[in-house]
Design an enzyme around this catalytic site. Structure first.
Site, PDB file in Angstrom:
ATOM      1  N   ASN A   1       0.802  -1.218   0.000  1.00 50.32           N
ATOM      2  CA  ASN A   1       0.000   0.000   0.000  1.00 50.32           C
ATOM      3  C   ASN A   1       0.841   1.277   0.000  1.00 50.32           C
ATOM      4  OD1 ASN A   1      -2.287  -1.546  -0.033  1.00 50.32           O
ATOM      5  ND2 ASN A   1      -2.767  -1.277   2.128  1.00 50.32           N
TER       6      ASN A   1
ATOM      7  N   CYS B   1     -10.311  -5.215  -5.418  1.00 49.10           N
ATOM      8  CA  CYS B   1     -11.062  -6.200  -4.639  1.00 49.10           C
ATOM      9  C   CYS B   1     -12.495  -5.731  -4.406  1.00 49.10           C
ATOM     10  CB  CYS B   1     -10.365  -6.435  -3.291  1.00 49.10           C
ATOM     11  SG  CYS B   1      -8.793  -7.289  -3.446  1.00 49.10           S
TER      12      CYS B   1
ATOM     13  N   VAL C   1     -14.910   0.160   8.266  1.00 52.22           N
ATOM     14  CA  VAL C   1     -14.157   0.776   7.173  1.00 52.22           C
ATOM     15  C   VAL C   1     -14.721   0.379   5.814  1.00 52.22           C
ATOM     16  CG1 VAL C   1     -11.870   1.055   6.138  1.00 52.22           C
ATOM     17  CG2 VAL C   1     -12.108   0.886   8.630  1.00 52.22           C
TER      18      VAL C   1
END
EC number: 2.5.1.7
Length: 444
Positions: free
Chosen positions: A24, A121, A333
């Site tokens: 990331n 995803c 989240v």
């Protein structure tokens, strides 16, 4: 072709694995090289498919990318940045959402950018509206077309004041990559402050940016006329490190994760200890252990940093199936991150998923029809099963379940796991797992 892993579970994972740079962060630092006028060198880069996708996108735009002298080093030369063909971008970027972060740097360098349909995803809506709204505030013109979105800037992008409704990591990165060369000052409120974001800020500062981070999630960027390349070593991947820790706990094992760094993982380590896991920290990594005896159930809520990371939730749920009592989980989240538990239930886990908020953390999904809370009852013996990987993190978590289960499992579609876990099949073998990878024809 789609990859399948045949796993014979029931044995504890024991041994040592190494983690390299965070997926990331590394992919975003590669994009940042577009902003420089000289060559950048990025070290500790993992050999994962997401890095290959970003490398290909950079090369399509004229960046020369080569291997450095050090293993895991990339040399990125942006001297000849150019417009890429729409069809080439679309064909290459289908499996990644990273192209949206190319927009600011490309508009600065070329005056235009193009975003194809975005993949990634399927764990939540993850709209790019935030990104487009931000780019408009900088002065970019957004033109939606059937093949994607074209952006242009009739004049130099200008600094602006932005307040995010949610501290989105991707949108914070978009602001940073756009603001550093915009005219004037940009103030970003309610920014994400994850370690990967702060490492990106460190890279941009090395390139010549002026960026300050306040304690109240406010980031201020003073735009500059030009930037140079950078030399940087990526921070280690705290998601992969925690995944191996959860695998050690779920299988009753003992795994040393070389490269894991304690400061970035303190929230995970606290939770790991509350469940009953043990760990030792040294200068080179972290050893994760199941010390014997029963594991304890907990109440857990995910949150933005410094809260419990959403990407840590899925592998830890597998370990919670082996804990005594009822564990309560509240995912705040991503709204669709609990779909992976369906496979765990087929393997014998007792997990009930709810639409209600089972926790006190403020949540965007409480009044909506999303299954984002769960109750896990344990301990339960898991049994091998046929599994199809739903997404990157959920897939690795299902793989952990297969390793903890009695009997044999076939885990289909594990090429998704290649996106974020470097050489994971080889690492499993090093830990004593019985896992054999094979390729199967793609379904038509």
């Amino acid at each position: 072709m789609s990859s399948t892993l045949t796993v014979t579970g029931g044995a504890p994972l024991k041994g040592s694995v190494a983690v390299r740079g965070a997926k990331n962060f590394v992919t975003k630092a590669m994009v940042a090289s577009l902003l420089g006028e000289t060559t950048s060198r990025l070290r500790n880069v993992p050999d994962i498919s997401d890095v290959a996708v970003v490398r290909g996108l950079l090369e399509l735009h004229g960046v020369r990318v080569s291997e450095g002298a050090e293993d895991g080093e990339l040399v990125l030369d942006p001297a000849d940045v150019e417009v890429a063909a729409v069809a080439d971008i679309d064909a290459h970027a289908g499996s990644s959402r990273i192209p949206v972060l190319f927009c600011g740097p490309l508009v600065h360098r070329l005056g235009e950018a193009f975003i194809p349909d975005l993949g990634g995803c399927r764990i939540g809506d993850r709209p790019i509206n935030y990104h487009l709204d931000v780019l408009r505030q900088f002065g970019a013109v957004v033109d939606k077309r059937p093949s994607g979105i074209a952006l242009s800037a009739p004049r130099r992008l200008r600094g602006t004041r932005i307040s995010l409704p949610y501290p989105s990591v991707g949108t914070t990165e978009q602001v940073l990559l756009t603001a550093v060369r915009a005219e004037g000052v940009t103030e970003l409120r309610n920014a994400a402050v994850e370690p990967e974001v702060l490492d990106l800020i460190a890279v941009l500062q090395k390139m010549g940016s002026i960026i300050s981070v306040d304690t109240d999630r406010v980031i201020r960027i003073e735009g500059v006329d030009s930037l140079t390349g950078y030399e940087h070593r990526a921070l280690p991947d705290r998601i992969e490190a925690a995944s191996w820790g959860a695998a050690a706990l779920a299988t009753g094992g003992d795994v040393y994760v070389e490269g894991a760094r304690q400061p970035d993982m303190m929230t995970f380590l606290n939770t790991f200890r509350k469940i009953g896991g043990a760990f030792d920290v040294d200068d080179s990594g972290i050893r994760f252990m199941h010390p014997g005896g029963p594991l304890r159930s907990i109440a857990l809520e995910t949150d933005v940093h410094p809260g419990f990371m959403t990407d840590w939730q899925q592998p830890l749920v597998v370990a919670l199936t082996q804990a005594q009592g009822l564990s309560i989980l509240h995912e705040t989240v991503y709204e669709n991150r609990l779909g992976f538990t369906d496979a765990l239930v087929r393997m014998g886990a007792t997990i009930q998923v709810y639409r209600e908020c089972l926790g006190s953390t403020p949540c965007r999904f409480g009044a909506q029809d999303f299954r984002h809370s769960a109750v896990v009852s344990g301990p339960t013996r898991l049994q091998g099963a046929d599994i199809t990987v739903p997404d990157l993190r959920g897939g690795f978590s299902q793989l952990i379940a297969a390793l903890a289960a009695d009997g044999t499992s076939r885990v289909h579609g594990i090429d998704l796991i290649d996106r974020g876990y470097e050489h994971f099949a080889e690492k499993l073998a090093a830990l004593g797992a019985q896992a054999v990878r094979d390729e199967e024809p793609a379904r038509v």
